[in-house]
Scaffold this active site. Structure first.
Site, PDB file in Angstrom:
ATOM      1  CG  ASP A  77      -1.779   1.194   1.346  1.00  0.00           C
ATOM      2  OD1 ASP A  77      -2.403   1.553   0.334  1.00  0.00           O
ATOM      3  OD2 ASP A  77      -1.821   1.799   2.429  1.00  0.00           O
ATOM      4  NE  ARG A  78       0.596   7.565  -2.246  1.00  0.00           N
ATOM      5  CZ  ARG A  78      -0.019   8.563  -2.869  1.00  0.00           C
ATOM      6  NH1 ARG A  78       0.073   8.693  -4.167  1.00  0.00           N
ATOM      7  NH2 ARG A  78      -0.753   9.415  -2.187  1.00  0.00           N
ATOM      8  CG  ASP A  79      -1.343   7.665   0.822  1.00  0.00           C
ATOM      9  OD1 ASP A  79      -0.265   8.084   0.371  1.00  0.00           O
ATOM     10  OD2 ASP A  79      -2.448   7.927   0.296  1.00  0.00           O
ATOM     11  CB  THR A 135      -2.050   3.360  -3.679  1.00  0.00           C
ATOM     12  OG1 THR A 135      -2.535   4.429  -2.863  1.00  0.00           O
ATOM     13  CG2 THR A 135      -1.725   3.901  -5.069  1.00  0.00           C
ATOM     14  CG  HIS A 186     -13.022   3.950  -9.872  1.00  0.00           C
ATOM     15  ND1 HIS A 186     -12.160   2.902 -10.078  1.00  0.00           N
ATOM     16  CD2 HIS A 186     -13.592   4.230 -11.058  1.00  0.00           C
ATOM     17  CE1 HIS A 186     -12.216   2.538 -11.339  1.00  0.00           C
ATOM     18  NE2 HIS A 186     -13.075   3.327 -11.970  1.00  0.00           N
ATOM     19  CB  CYS A 213     -14.532   0.491  -8.957  1.00  0.00           C
ATOM     20  SG  CYS A 213     -13.327   0.973  -7.707  1.00  0.00           S
ATOM     21  CB  CYS A 247      -9.586  -1.417  -9.233  1.00  0.00           C
ATOM     22  SG  CYS A 247     -10.368   0.143  -9.673  1.00  0.00           S
ATOM     23  NE  ARG A 248     -12.333   3.452  -1.970  1.00  0.00           N
ATOM     24  CZ  ARG A 248     -11.453   4.436  -1.818  1.00  0.00           C
ATOM     25  NH1 ARG A 248     -10.770   4.852  -2.852  1.00  0.00           N
ATOM     26  NH2 ARG A 248     -11.262   4.997  -0.649  1.00  0.00           N
TER      27      ARG A 248
END
Length: 179
Positions: free
Chosen positions: A12-14, A58, A99, A105, A107-108
C-alpha cells in the site's frame, strides 16, 4: 494454465511507504506532500535484492473526488519512484484505483482487481507473495486472493502478522521465505 514463477510484495502507499495524516501532511495531493517513511527505501531494496517484484497498489479516491487530476497523481508517483530509486529501491509497477470511494468499483481495496491484474501480468506465484498494508481494506484485498497479508502501524485480526513498519515486515518476509 501457465506456470506462476515470480514472487512479489504488494505495498500500500499511504502509511506504508509515505507519511499520511501526520503533523506535516494530511493527504498527498502534490509531490512536495510526499515524505517517504524512514527505512522504506532500504526495505524495498532488500526485497529487490532477494528477487521479489515490488508493486504499489493504492486507493487514490482523491482523483475521483476532484482533489487532484490523474496527471497530478502520476507526477506524485513518478516523484516517489525517483526518490526511492536514488537509494537503490525499485518499484516494478504502481497501480492506483482513482475511483471515488462510493463508486463501488472492483479495483478499490478491499476489492482485489489491482492485485489480480498484477498477478496475471507478472506471472506472480501467490504462495510466495505478500501484501503489506496499514488499513483493513488492504488486508481484505490480499486475503481475498490468498496472499499472506501483513499489517503495519496497527493490528487487525485478519492480518497474517502485524509489524510496526515496513522494515520490520520485510525482515520477517525474508525469514519466512526461507521456511
Amino acid at each position: 494454465m501457465k506456470h506462476q514463477v515470480n514472487k512479489a510484495v504488494f505495498l500500500d502507499r499511504d502509511g506504508v511507504i509515505n507519511e499520511v495524516k501526520t503533523d506535516r501532511v494530511k493527504f498527498v495531493n502534490r509531490p512536495e506532500d510526499l515524505y517517504i517513511l524512514d527505512g522504506v527505501p532500504e526495505a524495498i531494496k532488500q526485497l529487490n535484492d532477494a528477487g521479489f517484484k515490488v508493486f504499489v497498489v493504492t486507493n487514490q479516491g482523491g482523483v475521483g473526488l476532484g482533489y487532484m487530476t490523474e496527471d497530478e497523481l502520476n507526477t506524485i508517483h513518478d516523484h516517489m519512484a525517483r526518490e526511492l530509486a536514488k537509494q537503490g529501491a525499485h518499484i516494478h509497477e504502481i497501480m492506483a484505483c482513482t475511483h471515488a470511494p462510493h463508486e463501488n468499483c472492483y479495483c478499490r481495496k478491499p476489492g482485489s482487481q489491482m492485485l489480480l491484474d498484477l498477478i496475471d501480468d507478472y506471472d506472480v506465484d501467490i504462495m510466495k507473495s505478500y501484501l503489506v498494508g496499514d488499513r483493513e481494506p488492504d488486508i481484505e484485498a490480499g486475503n481475498a486472493v490468498g496472499i499472506k497479508s501483513l499489517m503495519v502501524v496497527s493490528t487487525h485480526p485478519e492480518a497474517y502478522k502485524s509489524f510496526n513498519d515496513l522494515s520490520e515486515a520485510v525482515e520477517w518476509i525474508l525469514e519466512d521465505e526461507k521456511a
